[in-house]
Design an enzyme around this catalytic site. Structure first.
Site, PDB file in Angstrom:
ATOM      1  N   GLY A 191      -8.475   8.161  10.066  1.00 32.02           N
ATOM      2  CA  GLY A 191      -8.820   8.076  11.479  1.00 32.02           C
ATOM      3  C   GLY A 191      -9.969   8.975  11.911  1.00 32.02           C
ATOM      4  O   GLY A 191     -10.280   9.038  13.099  1.00 32.02           O
ATOM      5  N   ALA A 236      -9.736   4.656   4.409  1.00 32.52           N
ATOM      6  CA  ALA A 236      -9.656   5.820   5.300  1.00 32.52           C
ATOM      7  C   ALA A 236     -10.983   6.542   5.460  1.00 32.52           C
ATOM      8  O   ALA A 236     -11.678   6.846   4.492  1.00 32.52           O
ATOM      9  CB  ALA A 236      -8.593   6.825   4.851  1.00 32.52           C
ATOM     10  N   GLY A 237     -11.306   6.805   6.695  1.00 35.81           N
ATOM     11  CA  GLY A 237     -12.456   7.642   7.010  1.00 35.81           C
ATOM     12  C   GLY A 237     -13.735   6.893   7.320  1.00 35.81           C
ATOM     13  O   GLY A 237     -14.665   7.462   7.889  1.00 35.81           O
ATOM     14  N   ASN A 254      -9.653   0.416   9.580  1.00 41.69           N
ATOM     15  CA  ASN A 254      -8.775   0.138  10.717  1.00 41.69           C
ATOM     16  C   ASN A 254      -9.298   0.781  11.985  1.00 41.69           C
ATOM     17  O   ASN A 254      -9.796   0.117  12.886  1.00 41.69           O
ATOM     18  CB  ASN A 254      -7.344   0.585  10.398  1.00 41.69           C
ATOM     19  CG  ASN A 254      -6.360   0.245  11.515  1.00 41.69           C
ATOM     20  OD1 ASN A 254      -6.696  -0.417  12.499  1.00 41.69           O
ATOM     21  ND2 ASN A 254      -5.138   0.685  11.381  1.00 41.69           N
ATOM     22  N   THR A 255      -9.222   2.114  12.051  1.00 42.47           N
ATOM     23  CA  THR A 255      -9.566   2.824  13.282  1.00 42.47           C
ATOM     24  C   THR A 255     -10.946   2.461  13.823  1.00 42.47           C
ATOM     25  O   THR A 255     -11.113   2.238  15.023  1.00 42.47           O
ATOM     26  CB  THR A 255      -9.494   4.348  13.026  1.00 42.47           C
ATOM     27  OG1 THR A 255      -8.165   4.670  12.635  1.00 42.47           O
ATOM     28  CG2 THR A 255      -9.863   5.138  14.272  1.00 42.47           C
ATOM     29  N   LYS A 304       0.876  -1.177   0.000  1.00 42.75           N
ATOM     30  CA  LYS A 304       0.000   0.000   0.000  1.00 42.75           C
ATOM     31  C   LYS A 304       0.907   1.219   0.000  1.00 42.75           C
ATOM     32  O   LYS A 304       1.667   1.433   0.948  1.00 42.75           O
ATOM     33  CB  LYS A 304      -0.897   0.003   1.243  1.00 42.75           C
ATOM     34  CG  LYS A 304      -1.600   1.346   1.465  1.00 42.75           C
ATOM     35  CD  LYS A 304      -2.502   1.334   2.687  1.00 42.75           C
ATOM     36  CE  LYS A 304      -2.925   2.755   3.071  1.00 42.75           C
ATOM     37  NZ  LYS A 304      -3.882   2.772   4.199  1.00 42.75           N
TER      38      LYS A 304
END
Lengths: 65, 257
Positions: B159, B185-186, B207-208, B98
């Site tokens: 995040g 992301a997001g 992830n987050t 990535k």
């Protein structure tokens, strides 16, 4: 002699990469070693003698997204 | 649905939720989350060791049947990203990478220009390149030409858990890219992951939202269900929407008429 480890100058006695890793108490399993921008595989750590001015990067995988 | 698989660089994925290893309260949660979510691809990062801290080997927490996706986070230039990618491959992480190049430390926006340069180099070296980018269609087409295996546009800042703020731009990528589009992301909620999949995204990377949920294992499962529901809805082709009400039954034949 002086070498650079992760951007910091260090004074070490002449030794192999394996010896340096052991002297720092690092677990070899998770460690990735780059010397002068060359990746050094773990099998080679015993064979490679550090020279003055070598630039070492000691890296490991961490959590990330 | 049975044969609905995602192919990336010769690897077949039957699960379209990609996950990350960052921010878990304990690494032991990672294999549990992977089991609960069914995720078959997970990101890791590479950093200088901290000799003062006792650190676990994060790779030891990732089952062998899960594909590793090392990222190049920490890179501020294409050259640094290329260097990290080569190290990760040498270290036995496989060919997936990535590309994440961030020069803007305030908003953590990916630098599309450096990312394109790194993609050109790494694709030639045989990497399976997944570039993390701002959703920009002309750039995505250039990434395709450069040999990217997929494009990974952000939905919102890293995040932030704000969801699909870039939605109209994501739609352009999904409609026009030949390579898979992975929204990265997001994404903060399963409903947002489902929305991305309904739109036709090929996968999402979360992830987050999983790692920092109160129960990351249960949240991993919830995201898996959302991704599956969204994908199923996309394949079933959504019904039209309209501004005016449309009765579900005939407006004739009422009693007492």
């Amino acid at each position: 002699m002086e070498i650079i480890v992760n951007g910091q100058e260090e004074t070490v006695a002449p030794c192999t990469i394996a010896h340096l890793v052991a002297s720092k108490g690092l677990a070899p399993g998770a460690l990735v070693v780059e010397c002068n921008r060359q990746i050094i595989k773990q099998e080679q750590w015993q064979a490679i003698e550090l020279k003055a001015g070598d630039r070492l990067e000691l890296l490991s995988f961490v959590g990330g997204g | 649905m049975k044969n609905d698989v995602l192919q990336l660089g010769g690897v077949t994925f039957t699960n379209r939720l990609f996950t990350g290893t960052g921010k878990f309260a304990a690494n032991a949660l990672i294999p549990q989350m992977l089991a609960a979510s069914g995720s078959q691809m997970i990101t890791v990062a590479l950093r200088r060791i901290d000799a003062t801290a006792q650190s676990e080997n994060i790779l030891a927490f990732i089952p062998k049947n899960v594909t590793l996706l090392p990222n190049t986070s920490g890179a501020r230039t294409a050259e640094q990203a290329v260097r990290i990618a080569r190290i990760a491959r040498e270290a036995g992480c496989g060919d997936f990478i990535k590309i994440e190049v961030i020069t803007d430390m305030k908003y953590l926006m990916p630098d599309n220009w450096e990312t394109l340069k790194a993609t050109e180099i790494l694709a030639k070296e045989g990497f399976i390149v997944l570039p993390y980018v701002l959703p920009d269609l002309p750039l995505a087409k250039r990434l395709e030409s450069a040999g990217a295996a997929a494009v990974m546009p952000l939905g919102a800042p890293i995040g932030s858990n704000r969801g699909l703020e870039t939605r109209p731009l994501l739609e352009l990528l999904i409609e026009n890219c030949r390579v898979p589009v992975v929204v990265d992301a997001g994404i903060g909620r399963p409903s947002q992951a489902a929305a991305a999949m309904e739109m036709g995204a090929d996968a999402v990377l979360v992830n987050t939202a999983i790692a920092t949920a109160k129960d990351p294992v249960a949240m991993g499962r919830a995201f898996d269900q959302a991704v599956k529901a969204g994908r199923a809805a996309y394949l079933a082709e959504l019904a039209d929407q309209s501004d005016l009400a449309r009765a579900s039954s005939p407006l004739t034949g009422f009693l007492d008429e």
